[in-house]
Design a protein around this motif. Sequence first.
Motif, PDB file in Angstrom:
ATOM      1  N   LEU A 114       0.822  -1.151   0.160  1.00 37.76           N
ATOM      2  CA  LEU A 114       0.088   0.034   0.639  1.00 37.76           C
ATOM      3  C   LEU A 114       0.988   0.953  -0.194  1.00 37.76           C
ATOM      4  N   GLY A 115       2.190   1.303   0.091  1.00 44.18           N
ATOM      5  CA  GLY A 115       3.120   1.745  -0.310  1.00 44.18           C
ATOM      6  C   GLY A 115       3.062   3.179   1.481  1.00 44.18           C
ATOM      7  N   ASN A 116       3.687   4.198   1.438  1.00 45.77           N
ATOM      8  CA  ASN A 116       3.889   4.751   3.339  1.00 45.77           C
ATOM      9  C   ASN A 116       1.875   5.507   3.584  1.00 45.77           C
ATOM     10  N   LEU A 117       1.328   4.201   4.106  1.00 49.33           N
ATOM     11  CA  LEU A 117       0.176   5.150   3.989  1.00 49.33           C
ATOM     12  C   LEU A 117       0.024   5.011   5.088  1.00 49.33           C
ATOM     13  N   ALA A 118      -0.798   6.273   5.991  1.00 52.21           N
ATOM     14  CA  ALA A 118      -1.027   7.470   7.199  1.00 52.21           C
ATOM     15  C   ALA A 118      -1.366   5.721   8.068  1.00 52.21           C
ATOM     16  N   ILE A 119      -1.498   5.908   9.316  1.00 52.50           N
ATOM     17  CA  ILE A 119      -2.238   5.199   9.596  1.00 52.50           C
ATOM     18  C   ILE A 119      -3.441   5.253  10.503  1.00 52.50           C
ATOM     19  N   SER A 120      -4.443   6.623   9.556  1.00 53.19           N
ATOM     20  CA  SER A 120      -5.103   6.721   9.566  1.00 53.19           C
ATOM     21  C   SER A 120      -6.363   6.221   8.777  1.00 53.19           C
ATOM     22  N   ASN A 121      -4.953   6.269   7.925  1.00 53.38           N
ATOM     23  CA  ASN A 121      -6.053   5.482   6.386  1.00 53.38           C
ATOM     24  C   ASN A 121      -5.560   3.855   6.550  1.00 53.38           C
ATOM     25  N   CYS A 122      -4.874   3.037   7.641  1.00 49.64           N
ATOM     26  CA  CYS A 122      -4.775   1.622   7.329  1.00 49.64           C
ATOM     27  C   CYS A 122      -6.548   1.692   8.552  1.00 49.64           C
ATOM     28  N   SER A 123      -6.541   2.516   9.045  1.00 47.97           N
ATOM     29  CA  SER A 123      -7.407   2.626  10.431  1.00 47.97           C
ATOM     30  C   SER A 123      -8.908   2.876   9.318  1.00 47.97           C
ATOM     31  N   ASP A 124      -9.120   3.648   7.702  1.00 55.18           N
ATOM     32  CA  ASP A 124     -10.012   3.981   7.681  1.00 55.18           C
ATOM     33  C   ASP A 124     -10.380   2.523   7.021  1.00 55.18           C
ATOM     34  N   LEU A 125      -9.029   2.066   6.268  1.00 54.66           N
ATOM     35  CA  LEU A 125      -9.279   0.236   6.150  1.00 54.66           C
ATOM     36  C   LEU A 125      -9.770  -0.296   6.750  1.00 54.66           C
ATOM     37  N   ILE A 126      -9.489  -0.379   8.224  1.00 54.68           N
ATOM     38  CA  ILE A 126     -10.114  -1.533   8.692  1.00 54.68           C
ATOM     39  C   ILE A 126     -11.407  -1.214   9.147  1.00 54.68           C
ATOM     40  N   CYS A 127     -11.896  -0.096   9.409  1.00 56.54           N
ATOM     41  CA  CYS A 127     -13.295   0.477   9.540  1.00 56.54           C
ATOM     42  C   CYS A 127     -14.229   0.198   8.483  1.00 56.54           C
ATOM     43  N   ASN A 128     -13.595  -0.344   7.832  1.00 53.33           N
ATOM     44  CA  ASN A 128     -14.727   0.028   6.238  1.00 53.33           C
ATOM     45  C   ASN A 128     -14.629  -1.499   5.838  1.00 53.33           C
ATOM     46  N   TYR A 129     -13.802  -1.887   5.887  1.00 49.43           N
ATOM     47  CA  TYR A 129     -13.716  -3.681   5.117  1.00 49.43           C
ATOM     48  C   TYR A 129     -12.908  -4.656   5.555  1.00 49.43           C
ATOM     49  N   THR A 130     -13.262  -4.883   6.858  1.00 55.63           N
ATOM     50  CA  THR A 130     -12.579  -6.062   7.691  1.00 55.63           C
ATOM     51  C   THR A 130     -14.530  -6.858   7.991  1.00 55.63           C
ATOM     52  N   PRO A 131     -14.625  -8.046   8.459  1.00 54.88           N
ATOM     53  CA  PRO A 131     -15.790  -8.187   9.403  1.00 54.88           C
ATOM     54  C   PRO A 131     -16.666  -7.543  10.152  1.00 54.88           C
ATOM     55  N   VAL A 132     -17.333  -7.063  10.342  1.00 53.09           N
ATOM     56  CA  VAL A 132     -18.115  -5.999  11.705  1.00 53.09           C
ATOM     57  C   VAL A 132     -17.578  -7.005  12.961  1.00 53.09           C
ATOM     58  N   SER A 133     -18.614  -8.294  12.796  1.00 53.51           N
ATOM     59  CA  SER A 133     -18.107  -8.972  13.705  1.00 53.51           C
ATOM     60  C   SER A 133     -16.752  -9.554  14.298  1.00 53.51           C
ATOM     61  N   PHE A 134     -15.520  -9.071  13.597  1.00 54.82           N
ATOM     62  CA  PHE A 134     -14.621  -9.676  13.604  1.00 54.82           C
ATOM     63  C   PHE A 134     -13.735  -7.815  14.553  1.00 54.82           C
ATOM     64  N   ARG A 135     -14.170  -6.468  14.365  1.00 53.29           N
ATOM     65  CA  ARG A 135     -13.671  -5.593  14.658  1.00 53.29           C
ATOM     66  C   ARG A 135     -14.567  -5.376  16.185  1.00 53.29           C
ATOM     67  N   GLU A 136     -15.556  -6.461  16.938  1.00 53.86           N
ATOM     68  CA  GLU A 136     -16.643  -6.182  17.504  1.00 53.86           C
ATOM     69  C   GLU A 136     -15.824  -6.708  18.350  1.00 53.86           C
ATOM     70  N   ASP A 137     -14.990  -7.746  18.212  1.00 48.92           N
ATOM     71  CA  ASP A 137     -14.246  -8.724  19.430  1.00 48.92           C
ATOM     72  C   ASP A 137     -12.763  -8.209  19.607  1.00 48.92           C
ATOM     73  N   ILE A 138     -12.641  -7.298  18.553  1.00 47.51           N
ATOM     74  CA  ILE A 138     -11.403  -6.341  18.790  1.00 47.51           C
ATOM     75  C   ILE A 138     -11.514  -6.093  19.320  1.00 47.51           C
ATOM     76  N   LYS A 139     -12.231  -4.811  19.630  1.00 47.96           N
ATOM     77  CA  LYS A 139     -12.402  -3.990  20.384  1.00 47.96           C
ATOM     78  C   LYS A 139     -12.960  -4.182  22.085  1.00 47.96           C
ATOM     79  N   LEU A 140     -13.660  -5.151  21.626  1.00 48.89           N
ATOM     80  CA  LEU A 140     -13.743  -5.587  23.337  1.00 48.89           C
ATOM     81  C   LEU A 140     -12.734  -6.203  24.324  1.00 48.89           C
ATOM     82  N   GLU A 141     -12.324  -6.753  23.476  1.00 47.81           N
ATOM     83  CA  GLU A 141     -10.701  -7.370  24.611  1.00 47.81           C
ATOM     84  C   GLU A 141      -9.257  -6.259  24.314  1.00 47.81           C
ATOM     85  N   ASP A 142     -10.387  -5.526  23.480  1.00 47.66           N
ATOM     86  CA  ASP A 142      -8.496  -4.487  23.229  1.00 47.66           C
ATOM     87  C   ASP A 142      -7.207  -4.798  23.085  1.00 47.66           C
ATOM     88  N   LEU A 143      -7.318  -6.742  21.974  1.00 51.33           N
ATOM     89  CA  LEU A 143      -6.417  -6.771  21.949  1.00 51.33           C
ATOM     90  C   LEU A 143      -6.661  -7.299  20.416  1.00 51.33           C
TER      91      LEU A 143
END
Length: 223
Positions: free
Chosen positions: A24-53
């Motif tokens: 992806l090149g030298n993306l800012a972390i904010s760009n990476c977080s946008d990618l994660i928030c929009n294009y990864t499974p919702v249930s995956f993010r829910e559990d990652i957020k819950l455990e903070d791991l």
Amino acid sequence: MILDRRQAIVTSSIFLPPFAKGVLGNLAISNCSDLICNYTPVSFREDIKLEDLFLYRGNTIPLDDVAQVVDPEPDLLMEGTYDDPLALKYFECLEKVLCAFPVRPSTGHIATSNQQEAGKWGQTVSVWPLGSSWAYVWPEDNEIFFPTKCKDQCDDSELALNQRLPDALHRNREVLFTSWFDDQQAVSLPKNFKSLRSAFLIIPSRFDAQLKVELQKRNYGLS
């Protein structure tokens, strides 16, 4: 005994942005977080957020860039992936046990919340599955899939299928996962992504603190 909630975890419709497969090149972390928030499974993010791991893998080729999208061939059924020759027999056994499910050694990749364990395989990177659906399995009675008490046998292993990811994260369990874009979403994907299965974003763990701040700002893309 396989503890099964359902064969796959399906999330809301997603559409991949027009970036090219590969670095992806030298993306800012904010760009990476946008990618994660929009294009990864919702249930995956829910559990990652819950455990903070996060989940991690050891990347054999060190990343010079902030992030990379990869879709490596599953290698658990290949000779030489593990030093122990019994490993192949174990994963062949696991393949038979999981033959009716989307996630199995021939379709998935292993990650873990244990950075030390992930680091045995290479540069430690956090892992973010890409897809509108995903499935996962983890061993109840052992931190890692192999080696096990039964050596090359897996029939007696208790496997948790598509359930209690927070528990797996908290207990440092290895997680075998796969993800994919459903046909309905694939119509709108760039050509080089339409056939992707079990693709994921990797980000070096040295960016974990920054990434968490950006994800928390966005509430992990959750409503």
